[in-house]
Design a protein around this motif. Sequence first.
Motif, PDB file in Angstrom:
ATOM      1  N   GLY A  29       0.775  -1.234   0.000  1.00 15.44           N
ATOM      2  CA  GLY A  29       0.000   0.000   0.000  1.00 15.44           C
ATOM      3  C   GLY A  29       0.805   1.282   0.000  1.00 15.44           C
ATOM      4  O   GLY A  29       0.247   2.355  -0.269  1.00 15.44           O
ATOM      5  N   GLY A  30       2.113   1.192   0.288  1.00 17.27           N
ATOM      6  CA  GLY A  30       2.930   2.400   0.381  1.00 17.27           C
ATOM      7  C   GLY A  30       2.893   3.285  -0.850  1.00 17.27           C
ATOM      8  O   GLY A  30       2.594   4.491  -0.760  1.00 17.27           O
ATOM      9  N   PRO A  31       3.200   2.750  -2.050  1.00 13.07           N
ATOM     10  CA  PRO A  31       3.179   3.594  -3.254  1.00 13.07           C
ATOM     11  C   PRO A  31       1.817   4.214  -3.538  1.00 13.07           C
ATOM     12  O   PRO A  31       1.732   5.364  -3.978  1.00 13.07           O
ATOM     13  CB  PRO A  31       3.583   2.613  -4.368  1.00 13.07           C
ATOM     14  CG  PRO A  31       4.353   1.544  -3.674  1.00 13.07           C
ATOM     15  CD  PRO A  31       3.703   1.400  -2.327  1.00 13.07           C
ATOM     16  N   LEU A  32       0.745   3.457  -3.269  1.00 11.58           N
ATOM     17  CA  LEU A  32      -0.594   3.992  -3.525  1.00 11.58           C
ATOM     18  C   LEU A  32      -0.917   5.138  -2.568  1.00 11.58           C
ATOM     19  O   LEU A  32      -1.490   6.156  -2.974  1.00 11.58           O
ATOM     20  CB  LEU A  32      -1.634   2.878  -3.378  1.00 11.58           C
ATOM     21  CG  LEU A  32      -3.083   3.256  -3.709  1.00 11.58           C
ATOM     22  CD1 LEU A  32      -3.197   3.684  -5.166  1.00 11.58           C
ATOM     23  CD2 LEU A  32      -4.017   2.095  -3.421  1.00 11.58           C
ATOM     24  N   LEU A  37      -1.555  10.888  -1.609  1.00 10.25           N
ATOM     25  CA  LEU A  37      -1.252  12.080  -0.806  1.00 10.25           C
ATOM     26  C   LEU A  37      -0.706  13.205  -1.678  1.00 10.25           C
ATOM     27  O   LEU A  37      -1.049  14.377  -1.485  1.00 10.25           O
ATOM     28  CB  LEU A  37      -0.261  11.724   0.302  1.00 10.25           C
ATOM     29  CG  LEU A  37      -0.809  10.854   1.446  1.00 10.25           C
ATOM     30  CD1 LEU A  37       0.297  10.530   2.445  1.00 10.25           C
ATOM     31  CD2 LEU A  37      -1.968  11.544   2.147  1.00 10.25           C
ATOM     32  N   ASP A  38       0.154  12.851  -2.641  1.00  6.92           N
ATOM     33  CA  ASP A  38       0.679  13.874  -3.555  1.00  6.92           C
ATOM     34  C   ASP A  38      -0.456  14.514  -4.352  1.00  6.92           C
ATOM     35  O   ASP A  38      -0.494  15.739  -4.527  1.00  6.92           O
ATOM     36  CB  ASP A  38       1.696  13.246  -4.511  1.00  6.92           C
ATOM     37  CG  ASP A  38       2.988  12.874  -3.812  1.00  6.92           C
ATOM     38  OD1 ASP A  38       3.235  13.411  -2.712  1.00  6.92           O
ATOM     39  OD2 ASP A  38       3.749  12.045  -4.349  1.00  6.92           O
ATOM     40  N   ALA A  39      -1.380  13.678  -4.824  1.00  6.77           N
ATOM     41  CA  ALA A  39      -2.515  14.204  -5.582  1.00  6.77           C
ATOM     42  C   ALA A  39      -3.411  15.067  -4.700  1.00  6.77           C
ATOM     43  O   ALA A  39      -3.915  16.113  -5.135  1.00  6.77           O
ATOM     44  CB  ALA A  39      -3.321  13.050  -6.179  1.00  6.77           C
ATOM     45  N   TRP A  40      -3.596  14.646  -3.460  1.00  5.86           N
ATOM     46  CA  TRP A  40      -4.442  15.395  -2.534  1.00  5.86           C
ATOM     47  C   TRP A  40      -3.832  16.761  -2.217  1.00  5.86           C
ATOM     48  O   TRP A  40      -4.537  17.768  -2.131  1.00  5.86           O
ATOM     49  CB  TRP A  40      -4.645  14.594  -1.271  1.00  5.86           C
ATOM     50  CG  TRP A  40      -5.558  15.243  -0.271  1.00  5.86           C
ATOM     51  CD1 TRP A  40      -5.205  15.992   0.826  1.00  5.86           C
ATOM     52  CD2 TRP A  40      -6.992  15.229  -0.292  1.00  5.86           C
ATOM     53  NE1 TRP A  40      -6.308  16.423   1.488  1.00  5.86           N
ATOM     54  CE2 TRP A  40      -7.431  15.980   0.832  1.00  5.86           C
ATOM     55  CE3 TRP A  40      -7.936  14.659  -1.130  1.00  5.86           C
ATOM     56  CZ2 TRP A  40      -8.778  16.158   1.109  1.00  5.86           C
ATOM     57  CZ3 TRP A  40      -9.271  14.835  -0.846  1.00  5.86           C
ATOM     58  CH2 TRP A  40      -9.680  15.582   0.250  1.00  5.86           C
ATOM     59  N   LEU A  52      -7.523   4.078  -3.386  1.00  2.08           N
ATOM     60  CA  LEU A  52      -7.250   4.135  -1.949  1.00  2.08           C
ATOM     61  C   LEU A  52      -8.536   4.218  -1.150  1.00  2.08           C
ATOM     62  O   LEU A  52      -8.651   3.605  -0.074  1.00  2.08           O
ATOM     63  CB  LEU A  52      -6.345   5.332  -1.644  1.00  2.08           C
ATOM     64  CG  LEU A  52      -5.892   5.467  -0.189  1.00  2.08           C
ATOM     65  CD1 LEU A  52      -5.064   4.258   0.228  1.00  2.08           C
ATOM     66  CD2 LEU A  52      -5.084   6.741   0.019  1.00  2.08           C
ATOM     67  N   MET A  53      -9.505   4.955  -1.645  1.00  2.00           N
ATOM     68  CA  MET A  53     -10.807   5.017  -0.971  1.00  2.00           C
ATOM     69  C   MET A  53     -11.426   3.627  -0.863  1.00  2.00           C
ATOM     70  O   MET A  53     -11.971   3.244   0.184  1.00  2.00           O
ATOM     71  CB  MET A  53     -11.749   5.952  -1.736  1.00  2.00           C
ATOM     72  CG  MET A  53     -11.446   7.428  -1.594  1.00  2.00           C
ATOM     73  SD  MET A  53     -12.503   8.450  -2.667  1.00  2.00           S
ATOM     74  CE  MET A  53     -14.149   7.941  -2.136  1.00  2.00           C
ATOM     75  N   GLY A  54     -11.350   2.852  -1.928  1.00  7.28           N
ATOM     76  CA  GLY A  54     -11.908   1.508  -1.905  1.00  7.28           C
ATOM     77  C   GLY A  54     -11.196   0.599  -0.928  1.00  7.28           C
ATOM     78  O   GLY A  54     -11.837  -0.171  -0.196  1.00  7.28           O
ATOM     79  N   CYS A  79      -7.426  -6.649  -0.345  1.00  5.61           N
ATOM     80  CA  CYS A  79      -6.197  -7.293  -0.813  1.00  5.61           C
ATOM     81  C   CYS A  79      -6.170  -7.415  -2.328  1.00  5.61           C
ATOM     82  O   CYS A  79      -5.130  -7.179  -2.961  1.00  5.61           O
ATOM     83  CB  CYS A  79      -6.064  -8.678  -0.174  1.00  5.61           C
ATOM     84  SG  CYS A  79      -5.706  -8.640   1.596  1.00  5.61           S
ATOM     85  N   MET A  80      -7.295  -7.787  -2.915  1.00  7.07           N
ATOM     86  CA  MET A  80      -7.325  -7.962  -4.363  1.00  7.07           C
ATOM     87  C   MET A  80      -7.122  -6.634  -5.095  1.00  7.07           C
ATOM     88  O   MET A  80      -6.488  -6.593  -6.153  1.00  7.07           O
ATOM     89  CB  MET A  80      -8.648  -8.602  -4.787  1.00  7.07           C
ATOM     90  CG  MET A  80      -8.739 -10.078  -4.472  1.00  7.07           C
ATOM     91  SD  MET A  80      -7.336 -11.017  -5.138  1.00  7.07           S
ATOM     92  CE  MET A  80      -7.488 -10.693  -6.887  1.00  7.07           C
ATOM     93  N   ILE A  81      -7.648  -5.556  -4.521  1.00  2.00           N
ATOM     94  CA  ILE A  81      -7.409  -4.248  -5.136  1.00  2.00           C
ATOM     95  C   ILE A  81      -5.913  -3.936  -5.138  1.00  2.00           C
ATOM     96  O   ILE A  81      -5.345  -3.527  -6.155  1.00  2.00           O
ATOM     97  CB  ILE A  81      -8.190  -3.147  -4.397  1.00  2.00           C
ATOM     98  CG1 ILE A  81      -9.698  -3.329  -4.604  1.00  2.00           C
ATOM     99  CG2 ILE A  81      -7.755  -1.762  -4.881  1.00  2.00           C
ATOM    100  CD1 ILE A  81     -10.535  -2.382  -3.793  1.00  2.00           C
ATOM    101  N   MET A  82      -5.269  -4.173  -4.000  1.00  3.82           N
ATOM    102  CA  MET A  82      -3.839  -3.882  -3.898  1.00  3.82           C
ATOM    103  C   MET A  82      -3.024  -4.792  -4.803  1.00  3.82           C
ATOM    104  O   MET A  82      -2.047  -4.355  -5.431  1.00  3.82           O
ATOM    105  CB  MET A  82      -3.368  -4.037  -2.444  1.00  3.82           C
ATOM    106  CG  MET A  82      -3.869  -2.955  -1.502  1.00  3.82           C
ATOM    107  SD  MET A  82      -3.558  -1.277  -2.115  1.00  3.82           S
ATOM    108  CE  MET A  82      -1.861  -1.350  -2.595  1.00  3.82           C
ATOM    109  N   VAL A  83      -3.395  -6.068  -4.883  1.00  3.40           N
ATOM    110  CA  VAL A  83      -2.666  -6.996  -5.748  1.00  3.40           C
ATOM    111  C   VAL A  83      -2.815  -6.582  -7.211  1.00  3.40           C
ATOM    112  O   VAL A  83      -1.841  -6.596  -7.971  1.00  3.40           O
ATOM    113  CB  VAL A  83      -3.171  -8.440  -5.533  1.00  3.40           C
ATOM    114  CG1 VAL A  83      -2.606  -9.371  -6.600  1.00  3.40           C
ATOM    115  CG2 VAL A  83      -2.772  -8.940  -4.152  1.00  3.40           C
TER     116      VAL A  83
END
Length: 298
Positions: A29-32, A37-40, A52-54, A79-83
Amino acid sequence: PEDSNIVAFREVLRYACLLFSAPVLLLLGGPLVESSLDAWQQRRFTTDVLLLMGVVAAYGYSVYSLMTGLPDVYFEVACMIMVAVTFGKWLEATARFRVTQALRSLRQLLPETVRVMSDDRETTIALEDVQPGFLLRILAGERIPVDGVLVDGVGTVDEQIITGESLPRSKQEGDEVYGGTLNLAGDIHVRASSSAETGAIARLARAVETATASKCRAIRRADTLAAWFVPLIAISSVCAFFVNMADGVQHALLASLSVVLIACPCALGIATPLALWVAINTASRHGVLFRNGDAVLS
């Protein structure tokens, strides 16, 4: 009533899901999170924010459900979203690496030294020292170092690296030749029309490097849509919560989070960049380089 052993076993499995899903989110999850955060901070709503919201919604509700005894958990969704996101990033990195390797191979086609004719004398200089106007001598079996015009001799040149044509072409005086192509037969003299940094190989390499560093039209469009889609999903989620308040807070919370979860793993956030980099990766394995992502998806 349900057997107590079955209930206990189910609770063990639910806690096991919590235990095994936490490392997945922490490791992947770190890169996401960083990208979101950069976009925010830049006041932009991108597809990463949507993803990230999901993930947060799925994992947060699952922890809440586990602690309050509610039956449903969605650890596997998070988990599947992150994978899926990580798999897409891996494909992107692999495609970029293959393109980099291909570009390095292109540059290695050029010789390190060049024969220069001056006052009927032949000298050898480094490729980097070649300037437009220099008269170069290329023997059979050597690569033409820079773009130029054939001024003396007749040769047969393999231009497949530039034109894709597999059959060699006969070259006579006045014909244009390209750096990186192979002189198969003939002792020819070429008047340089470019330096090593401005020849066909260098221009091709720069074009591909620019393409890999930029976003294609489809991904830019997805980010543009996400700028409207993410706030819309957030507003819809809040509305779903208040509309379902009559059926209880827990039901309203589940309805609210369902909006986020359903909207998250969509084509907008995952499928578009994933399809692009799968195509580029596959093409690069077969020696095909795209100047931009628009050519892939057009």
